[in-house]
Design a protein around this motif. Structure first.
Motif, PDB file in Angstrom:
ATOM      1  N   GLY A  65      30.642  32.438  45.842  1.00 44.50           N
ATOM      2  CA  GLY A  65      31.619  33.211  46.596  1.00 44.50           C
ATOM      3  C   GLY A  65      31.419  34.687  46.362  1.00 44.50           C
ATOM      4  N   TYR A  66      32.394  35.477  46.818  1.00 42.96           N
ATOM      5  CA  TYR A  66      32.306  36.925  46.645  1.00 42.96           C
ATOM      6  C   TYR A  66      33.716  37.500  46.623  1.00 42.96           C
ATOM      7  N   ASP A  67      34.199  37.851  45.504  1.00 40.88           N
ATOM      8  CA  ASP A  67      35.399  38.661  45.253  1.00 40.88           C
ATOM      9  C   ASP A  67      36.098  38.321  43.948  1.00 40.88           C
ATOM     10  N   ASN A  68      35.615  37.299  43.240  1.00 39.06           N
ATOM     11  CA  ASN A  68      36.150  36.948  41.918  1.00 39.06           C
ATOM     12  C   ASN A  68      37.661  36.783  41.948  1.00 39.06           C
ATOM     13  N   SER A  83      32.126  39.934  41.360  1.00 40.50           N
ATOM     14  CA  SER A  83      33.289  40.805  41.191  1.00 40.50           C
ATOM     15  C   SER A  83      32.995  42.162  41.806  1.00 40.50           C
ATOM     16  N   GLN A  84      33.953  42.643  42.560  1.00 44.91           N
ATOM     17  CA  GLN A  84      33.828  43.965  43.176  1.00 44.91           C
ATOM     18  C   GLN A  84      34.658  45.013  42.437  1.00 44.91           C
ATOM     19  N   ALA A  85      35.099  44.696  41.228  1.00 43.23           N
ATOM     20  CA  ALA A  85      35.884  45.611  40.391  1.00 43.23           C
ATOM     21  C   ALA A  85      37.078  46.185  41.151  1.00 43.23           C
ATOM     22  N   PRO A  86      38.009  45.343  41.599  1.00 37.68           N
ATOM     23  CA  PRO A  86      39.108  45.835  42.426  1.00 37.68           C
ATOM     24  C   PRO A  86      40.011  46.857  41.726  1.00 37.68           C
ATOM     25  N   LEU A  87      40.211  46.718  40.430  1.00 39.28           N
ATOM     26  CA  LEU A  87      41.054  47.700  39.731  1.00 39.28           C
ATOM     27  C   LEU A  87      40.394  49.069  39.699  1.00 39.28           C
ATOM     28  N   GLU A  88      39.075  49.087  39.461  1.00 41.13           N
ATOM     29  CA  GLU A  88      38.362  50.362  39.473  1.00 41.13           C
ATOM     30  C   GLU A  88      38.324  50.944  40.888  1.00 41.13           C
ATOM     31  N   PRO A 115      28.507  45.830  41.785  1.00 42.22           N
ATOM     32  CA  PRO A 115      29.128  44.509  41.679  1.00 42.22           C
ATOM     33  C   PRO A 115      28.585  43.752  40.470  1.00 42.22           C
ATOM     34  N   GLN A 116      29.372  42.809  39.962  1.00 40.08           N
ATOM     35  CA  GLN A 116      28.973  42.029  38.794  1.00 40.08           C
ATOM     36  C   GLN A 116      28.971  40.545  39.140  1.00 40.08           C
TER      37      GLN A 116
END
Length: 129
Positions: A65-68, A83-88, A115-116
């Protein structure tokens, strides 16, 4: 009885789109070694449909998937995701907006986050194609 997909049906970014995609893959002559979905909800629809059809994930097909999302981290799914680092992202957006309001900046700001990959149990070594 085989269901026929309506070519005019609009798909979205939900599990239903994953089900539709997986059903199409299951009718192909050969399964792909991996599927990368646009988001985790689509990947979960793909994963569920593949498993219900008897496909062993990740032995036969890897699913990512894509978005953790929080769904991806559920123990019975343990979805590989990105992970797209939403908090950052949010921190940078708020900082840019605050700077714009405080200083009157009018030029755009470019901000790039790396991304991670979060490896779960839905991906593995590719089978011989």
């Amino acid at each position: 009885m085989q269901r026929r997909r309506d070519p005019h049906r609009r798909l979205d970014f939900t599990e239903t789109s994953g089900v539709v995609a997986a059903e199409a893959l299951l009718t192909a002559a050969e399964l792909p070694t991996a599927v990368v979905a646009a988001n985790d909800r689509i990947a979960i629809g793909i994963l569920d449909t593949m498993r219900r059809a008897g496909v062993e994930v990740p032995l036969e097909v890897s699913v990512t998937g894509y978005d953790n999302s929080t769904l991806a981290r559920l123990s019975h799914l343990d979805l590989t995701t990105v992970s797209q680092a939403p908090l950052e992202q949010a921190d940078r957006a708020v900082s840019a907006l605050t700077e714009q309001l405080d200083s009157g900046r009018t030029e755009a700001i470019v901000s790039v986050l790396t991304p991670q990959l979060i490896v779960g149990r839905t991906t593995g070594m590719a089978r011989d194609a």
